[in-house]
Design an enzyme around this catalytic site. Structure first.
Site, PDB file in Angstrom:
ATOM      1  N   HIS A   1       0.788  -1.285  -0.014  1.00 24.04           N
ATOM      2  CA  HIS A   1       0.107  -0.062  -0.024  1.00 24.04           C
ATOM      3  C   HIS A   1       1.000   1.098   0.002  1.00 24.04           C
ATOM      4  CE1 HIS A   1       0.953  -1.042   4.288  1.00 24.04           C
ATOM      5  NE2 HIS A   1       0.959   0.236   4.290  1.00 24.04           N
TER       6      HIS A   1
ATOM      7  N   HIS B   1       6.162   5.619  -1.316  1.00 23.30           N
ATOM      8  CA  HIS B   1       6.626   4.168  -1.648  1.00 23.30           C
ATOM      9  C   HIS B   1       6.011   3.179  -1.129  1.00 23.30           C
ATOM     10  CE1 HIS B   1       7.447   4.839   2.645  1.00 23.30           C
ATOM     11  NE2 HIS B   1       7.563   3.388   2.695  1.00 23.30           N
TER      12      HIS B   1
END
Length: 197
Positions: free
Chosen positions: A40, A129
């Site tokens: 995620h 990220h």
């Protein structure tokens, strides 16, 4: 409840990262490689949220999401934390490009909404990220990064934002509690909240 707000990568992004990390699995198999179903892009970390704050928090977060139009990202390249210390890295991640200005603005507004709802503020610099692997203790990942090459590249249309419950130690560690459509306030055709069932 331990919560965070995130974007979930579409299947094309997951596939691109999986393919790009294959050389790394062969090169450094003893890293803790994260599971793709848990990938995620965190927008705001909320931590432990008391039950009495949940109604106000979810209302504030949903309203913030509705103020932002959908935008397009890409998954692009590799990086490590702490940056730029490849020689003592604890986390390997896949980077994010595309409309990072819209992404940063969304993250900032979600953090502000959480703070206004009574949660402690988060003051870390936002670095978007996907965490792909962890190393404990930290180690030199220079050779791994060289083996991985340029990294994954795939388009990522951001359309929905998820409130996610983190449940460490469980097989299904991450559970989506709420999903809001980006831009629901300006596009009457987009329902504000989507079913998580």
């Amino acid at each position: 409840m331990r919560l965070f707000v995130a974007l979930t990568p579409p299947a094309a992004v997951v596939d691109a990262v999986l393919g790009a990390r294959e050389p790394g699995l062969r090169h450094t198999p003893d890293l803790h490689w994260t599971r793709p179903d848990g990938w995620h892009l965190t927008l705001a970390f909320l931590g432990e949220v008391p039950d009495d704050l949940l109604p106000g928090l979810t209302g504030a977060l949903g309203a913030a999401v509705g103020e932002h139009d959908p935008f397009d990202l890409t998954v692009d390249g590799w990086g490590v934390f702490p940056h730029p210390h490849r020689d003592r890295a604890a986390v390997l991640w896949a980077g994010v490009g595309g409309d990072t200005g819209a992404l940063a603005a969304l993250s900032a507004d979600l953090r502000a909404a959480a703070s206004a709802a009574g949660l402690p503020g988060e003051d870390r610099i936002y670095v978007p990220h996907l965490t792909v692997a962890r190393s404990r203790p930290p180690r030199d990942l220079t050779g791994l990064l060289s083996e991985l090459g340029n990294g994954p590249q795939a388009p990522w249309p951001a359309r929905d934002v998820h409130l996610v419950e983190s449940r460490p130690g469980r097989e299904d560690r991450y559970r989506t509690a709420r999903t809001w459509a980006l831009g629901w306030k300006t596009d009457p055709g987009r329902p504000p909240e989507r079913s998580t069932a």
